[in-house]
Design an enzyme around this catalytic site. Structure first.
Site, PDB file in Angstrom:
ATOM      1  N   ARG A  28       0.814  -1.223   0.000  1.00 37.19           N
ATOM      2  CA  ARG A  28       0.000   0.000   0.000  1.00 37.19           C
ATOM      3  C   ARG A  28       0.841   1.263   0.000  1.00 37.19           C
ATOM      4  O   ARG A  28       0.458   2.272   0.587  1.00 37.19           O
ATOM      5  CB  ARG A  28      -0.955   0.016   1.223  1.00 37.19           C
ATOM      6  CG  ARG A  28      -2.007  -1.073   1.201  1.00 37.19           C
ATOM      7  CD  ARG A  28      -3.095  -0.722   0.191  1.00 37.19           C
ATOM      8  NE  ARG A  28      -4.102  -1.763   0.144  1.00 37.19           N
ATOM      9  CZ  ARG A  28      -5.189  -1.772   0.917  1.00 37.19           C
ATOM     10  NH1 ARG A  28      -5.393  -0.784   1.754  1.00 37.19           N
ATOM     11  NH2 ARG A  28      -6.050  -2.743   0.813  1.00 37.19           N
ATOM     12  N   ARG A  32      -3.208   6.443   0.197  1.00 33.14           N
ATOM     13  CA  ARG A  32      -3.771   7.583   0.896  1.00 33.14           C
ATOM     14  C   ARG A  32      -2.807   8.391   1.743  1.00 33.14           C
ATOM     15  O   ARG A  32      -3.120   9.512   2.111  1.00 33.14           O
ATOM     16  CB  ARG A  32      -4.919   7.099   1.781  1.00 33.14           C
ATOM     17  CG  ARG A  32      -6.033   6.501   0.973  1.00 33.14           C
ATOM     18  CD  ARG A  32      -6.915   5.655   1.826  1.00 33.14           C
ATOM     19  NE  ARG A  32      -6.196   4.478   2.277  1.00 33.14           N
ATOM     20  CZ  ARG A  32      -6.678   3.605   3.144  1.00 33.14           C
ATOM     21  NH1 ARG A  32      -7.865   3.803   3.664  1.00 33.14           N
ATOM     22  NH2 ARG A  32      -5.962   2.556   3.497  1.00 33.14           N
ATOM     23  N   ARG A  41      -6.020  11.873  -7.168  1.00 34.72           N
ATOM     24  CA  ARG A  41      -6.944  10.747  -7.077  1.00 34.72           C
ATOM     25  C   ARG A  41      -8.396  11.127  -7.365  1.00 34.72           C
ATOM     26  O   ARG A  41      -9.152  10.340  -7.925  1.00 34.72           O
ATOM     27  CB  ARG A  41      -6.788  10.147  -5.667  1.00 34.72           C
ATOM     28  CG  ARG A  41      -7.848   9.217  -5.185  1.00 34.72           C
ATOM     29  CD  ARG A  41      -7.768   7.849  -5.821  1.00 34.72           C
ATOM     30  NE  ARG A  41      -8.734   7.002  -5.152  1.00 34.72           N
ATOM     31  CZ  ARG A  41     -10.031   7.011  -5.400  1.00 34.72           C
ATOM     32  NH1 ARG A  41     -10.507   7.799  -6.335  1.00 34.72           N
ATOM     33  NH2 ARG A  41     -10.847   6.218  -4.740  1.00 34.72           N
ATOM     34  N   ASP A  77      -6.536  -3.342  -7.637  1.00 39.16           N
ATOM     35  CA  ASP A  77      -7.131  -3.890  -6.417  1.00 39.16           C
ATOM     36  C   ASP A  77      -7.441  -5.360  -6.641  1.00 39.16           C
ATOM     37  O   ASP A  77      -7.630  -5.788  -7.786  1.00 39.16           O
ATOM     38  CB  ASP A  77      -8.412  -3.128  -6.042  1.00 39.16           C
ATOM     39  CG  ASP A  77      -8.804  -3.410  -4.594  1.00 39.16           C
ATOM     40  OD1 ASP A  77      -8.267  -2.752  -3.688  1.00 39.16           O
ATOM     41  OD2 ASP A  77      -9.617  -4.325  -4.359  1.00 39.16           O
ATOM     42  N   TYR A 152     -14.576 -11.820   0.262  1.00 40.34           N
ATOM     43  CA  TYR A 152     -15.316 -10.598  -0.088  1.00 40.34           C
ATOM     44  C   TYR A 152     -16.578 -10.912  -0.869  1.00 40.34           C
ATOM     45  O   TYR A 152     -17.633 -10.304  -0.656  1.00 40.34           O
ATOM     46  CB  TYR A 152     -14.426  -9.646  -0.895  1.00 40.34           C
ATOM     47  CG  TYR A 152     -13.411  -8.927  -0.045  1.00 40.34           C
ATOM     48  CD1 TYR A 152     -13.813  -7.981   0.898  1.00 40.34           C
ATOM     49  CD2 TYR A 152     -12.057  -9.184  -0.162  1.00 40.34           C
ATOM     50  CE1 TYR A 152     -12.886  -7.320   1.695  1.00 40.34           C
ATOM     51  CE2 TYR A 152     -11.117  -8.526   0.628  1.00 40.34           C
ATOM     52  CZ  TYR A 152     -11.547  -7.600   1.557  1.00 40.34           C
ATOM     53  OH  TYR A 152     -10.636  -6.953   2.345  1.00 40.34           O
TER      54      TYR A 152
HETATM   55  O1  CP3 Z   1       0.183   0.457  -3.070  1.00 42.02           O
HETATM   56  C1  CP3 Z   1      -0.326  -0.670  -3.269  1.00 42.02           C
HETATM   57  O2  CP3 Z   1      -0.193  -1.623  -2.479  1.00 42.02           O
HETATM   58  C2  CP3 Z   1      -1.010  -0.895  -4.593  1.00 42.02           C
HETATM   59  C3  CP3 Z   1      -2.375  -0.907  -4.665  1.00 42.02           C
HETATM   60  C4  CP3 Z   1      -3.306  -1.859  -3.939  1.00 42.02           C
HETATM   61  C5  CP3 Z   1      -4.614  -1.449  -3.585  1.00 42.02           C
HETATM   62  N1  CP3 Z   1      -5.281  -2.530  -3.110  1.00 42.02           N
HETATM   63  C6  CP3 Z   1      -5.142  -0.095  -3.786  1.00 42.02           C
HETATM   64  C7  CP3 Z   1      -6.209   0.376  -2.884  1.00 42.02           C
HETATM   65  C8  CP3 Z   1      -3.182  -3.202  -3.604  1.00 42.02           C
HETATM   66  C9  CP3 Z   1      -1.980  -4.112  -3.726  1.00 42.02           C
HETATM   67  C10 CP3 Z   1      -4.455  -3.614  -3.076  1.00 42.02           C
HETATM   68  C11 CP3 Z   1      -4.747  -4.999  -2.688  1.00 42.02           C
HETATM   69  C12 CP3 Z   1      -5.876  -5.241  -1.795  1.00 42.02           C
HETATM   70  N2  CP3 Z   1      -7.142  -4.735  -1.867  1.00 42.02           N
HETATM   71  C13 CP3 Z   1      -5.834  -6.156  -0.727  1.00 42.02           C
HETATM   72  C14 CP3 Z   1      -4.639  -6.982  -0.350  1.00 42.02           C
HETATM   73  C15 CP3 Z   1      -3.678  -6.149   0.402  1.00 42.02           C
HETATM   74  C16 CP3 Z   1      -4.020  -5.958   1.850  1.00 42.02           C
HETATM   75  O3  CP3 Z   1      -4.140  -4.819   2.265  1.00 42.02           O
HETATM   76  O4  CP3 Z   1      -4.143  -6.977   2.556  1.00 42.02           O
HETATM   77  C17 CP3 Z   1      -7.103  -6.157  -0.126  1.00 42.02           C
HETATM   78  C18 CP3 Z   1      -7.516  -6.963   1.088  1.00 42.02           C
HETATM   79  C19 CP3 Z   1      -7.927  -5.261  -0.870  1.00 42.02           C
HETATM   80  C20 CP3 Z   1      -9.359  -4.933  -0.637  1.00 42.02           C
HETATM   81  C21 CP3 Z   1      -9.474  -3.488  -0.318  1.00 42.02           C
HETATM   82  N3  CP3 Z   1      -9.482  -2.465  -1.265  1.00 42.02           N
HETATM   83  C22 CP3 Z   1      -9.515  -2.868   0.959  1.00 42.02           C
HETATM   84  C23 CP3 Z   1      -9.528  -3.609   2.282  1.00 42.02           C
HETATM   85  C24 CP3 Z   1      -9.529  -1.474   0.751  1.00 42.02           C
HETATM   86  C25 CP3 Z   1      -9.447  -0.376   1.802  1.00 42.02           C
HETATM   87  C26 CP3 Z   1     -10.615   0.456   2.008  1.00 42.02           C
HETATM   88  C27 CP3 Z   1     -10.196   1.776   2.626  1.00 42.02           C
HETATM   89  O5  CP3 Z   1     -10.402   2.788   1.992  1.00 42.02           O
HETATM   90  O6  CP3 Z   1      -9.631   1.727   3.735  1.00 42.02           O
HETATM   91  C28 CP3 Z   1      -9.526  -1.252  -0.634  1.00 42.02           C
HETATM   92  C29 CP3 Z   1      -9.491   0.059  -1.321  1.00 42.02           C
HETATM   93  C30 CP3 Z   1      -8.147   0.476  -1.785  1.00 42.02           C
HETATM   94  N4  CP3 Z   1      -7.375  -0.302  -2.597  1.00 42.02           N
HETATM   95  C31 CP3 Z   1      -7.481   1.711  -1.529  1.00 42.02           C
HETATM   96  C32 CP3 Z   1      -6.254   1.651  -2.235  1.00 42.02           C
HETATM   97  C33 CP3 Z   1      -5.210   2.722  -2.355  1.00 42.02           C
HETATM   98  C34 CP3 Z   1      -7.981   2.876  -0.683  1.00 42.02           C
HETATM   99  C35 CP3 Z   1      -9.196   3.551  -1.183  1.00 42.02           C
HETATM  100  C36 CP3 Z   1      -9.115   4.583  -2.256  1.00 42.02           C
HETATM  101  O7  CP3 Z   1      -8.078   5.251  -2.515  1.00 42.02           O
HETATM  102  O8  CP3 Z   1     -10.188   4.787  -2.848  1.00 42.02           O
END
Ligand code: CP3
Length: 346
Positions: A28, A32, A41, A77, A152
């Site tokens: 990540r 953010r 974004r 994602d 999910y």
């Molecule tokens: O920087 C990176 O790691 C690259 C991008 C990335 C994202 N999601 C972008 C993202 C990666 C590798 C993921 C994988 C992902 N997505 C996982 C596995 C990694 C982990 O954290 O265990 C999981 C479980 C998800 C599912 C998911 N998507 C979650 C739990 C969330 C968070 C919700 C939140 O806002 O807290 C997301 C959304 C998400 N994916 C964001 C980002 C940057 C944040 C929301 C946004 O910017 O709109």
């Protein structure tokens, strides 16, 4: 292997080859906590941002420029493939993936047709090509592991207990098998297409596998993740396998066939090598919450991780899970400097 990143400390560590510095990237890292991320974004769904290859490539490269990390991770994602085949999943800011009609029965299998990456996710492949053309560091492609993606689709939203997922797994093993078969194929198609377009390594995120007992993991999850690693074996790129809270299942996870095992902060690296054997190549494992503390505390924790690795050349420094949004980027810049001052394999 392409010559593009012949001297990459990240790729060297994945193969347990010594290098003059220990490589580091952060799960990540694109996201953010970076003001430049928030600036580009916008406020729409992350799925729209991912669909814009120009924007997604820029976001992928932001942390490389800011932190000087040794690898980029694709801005995408784990639910992108399921979304692309029309399963009906959205990602809500601050919540995560949300599904309109959660997966319940055999009829729902129809909603998970095979992924055709070139047709279904052309924007993702365009992002890969743009980042690879930038050429500064190797790009890590990724997919969600079948169990974590299934959780999910079945729960319909992030869950603490995975109750519905476990009920389906244990109560209807035939349907579970059919669902995970489809998710294996989907992850494989996606990962192979990312590598075909230039990704230098891949990571399989089984983020929530730590919710399972070793027996349940071994019986209902491991065979499917193993098929993914086996299905990538001909590609000659490092394969990383990661989950959170996986201390009790690390030795099982290691049999799935990845080259690198991700370790969260709950298991010290020296203890992880006791569980996995002295040749294990590890990725981790700074507690992301430590990065909210004072710089001296972060520095001491980083030094402790490097000490516990004991000069093993098979170490990719990372957090034990993703960067927390409230993290001060300056702290991560210091972590990178400190890790880079440390040779890999001495
Ligand atoms: O920087 C990176 O790691 C690259 C991008 C990335 C994202 N999601 C972008 C993202 C990666 C590798 C993921 C994988 C992902 N997505 C996982 C596995 C990694 C982990 O954290 O265990 C999981 C479980 C998800 C599912 C998911 N998507 C979650 C739990 C969330 C968070 C919700 C939140 O806002 O807290 C997301 C959304 C998400 N994916 C964001 C980002 C940057 C944040 C929301 C946004 O910017 O709109």
């Amino acid at each position: 292997m392409s010559q593009q990143h012949a001297d990459s400390p990240f790729l060297a560590a994945c193969r347990a080859e010594p290098h003059h510095r220990t490589p580091v990237w952060f799960m990540r890292q694109a996201g953010r906590s970076l003001p430049e991320y928030r600036a580009v974004r916008g406020t729409g769904s992350i799925l729209d941002a991912i669909a814009d290859a120009n924007l997604a490539a820029e976001i992928t490269l932001q942390p490389v420029r800011r932190y000087g990390v040794d690898a980029a991770i694709l801005y995408s994602d784990i639910v992108v493939p399921a979304h692309a085949v029309g399963f009906g999943v959205e990602v809500h800011p601050g919540i995560g993936p949300v599904v309109d009609r959660p997966f319940e029965n055999t009829a729902d299998l129809q909603r998970l047709r095979p992924l055709e990456p070139e047709e279904d996710t052309p924007h993702v492949l365009e992002t890969v090509r743009r980042v690879v053309a930038d050429g500064s560091v190797p790009l890590i492609g990724f997919a969600g592991a079948p169990f974590t993606v299934a959780s999910y689709l079945i729960e319909g939203k992030p869950s603490r207990t995975y109750g519905r997922t476990k009920a389906l797994m244990l109560g209807d093993p035939g349907l579970w098998h059919a669902l995970l078969d489809r998710l294996v194929d989907m992850a494989l198609a996606s990962l192979r297409s990312q590598v075909a377009n230039g990704a230098s390594a891949i990571q399989l995120f089984d983020s929530w596998a730590g919710a399972l007992s070793p027996q349940t993991y071994e019986r209902y999850v491991l065979p499917f993740s193993r098929r993914i690693f086996e299905g990538l074996a001909d590609l000659d790129v490092p394969r990383i396998h990661f989950g959170v809270g996986t201390g009790e299942i690390l030795p099982l996870m290691a049999t799935a066939g990845a080259d690198v095992i991700g370790v969260d902060w709950r298991v010290p690296l020296d203890e992880a090598r006791r569980r996995l054997g002295p040749n294990a190549v590890l990725q981790g494992n700074l507690d992301p919450a430590v990065c909210l503390g004072p710089a001296e505390v972060v520095e001491a924790e980083v030094a402790d991780i490097l000490r516990r690795n004991g000069g093993h050349p098979g170490h990719v420094f990372n957090l034990g899970h993703g960067v927390l949004p409230e993290t001060d980027p300056a702290i991560l810049e210091r972590v990178v400097e400190q890790v880079h001052a440390h040779p890999n394999g001495s």
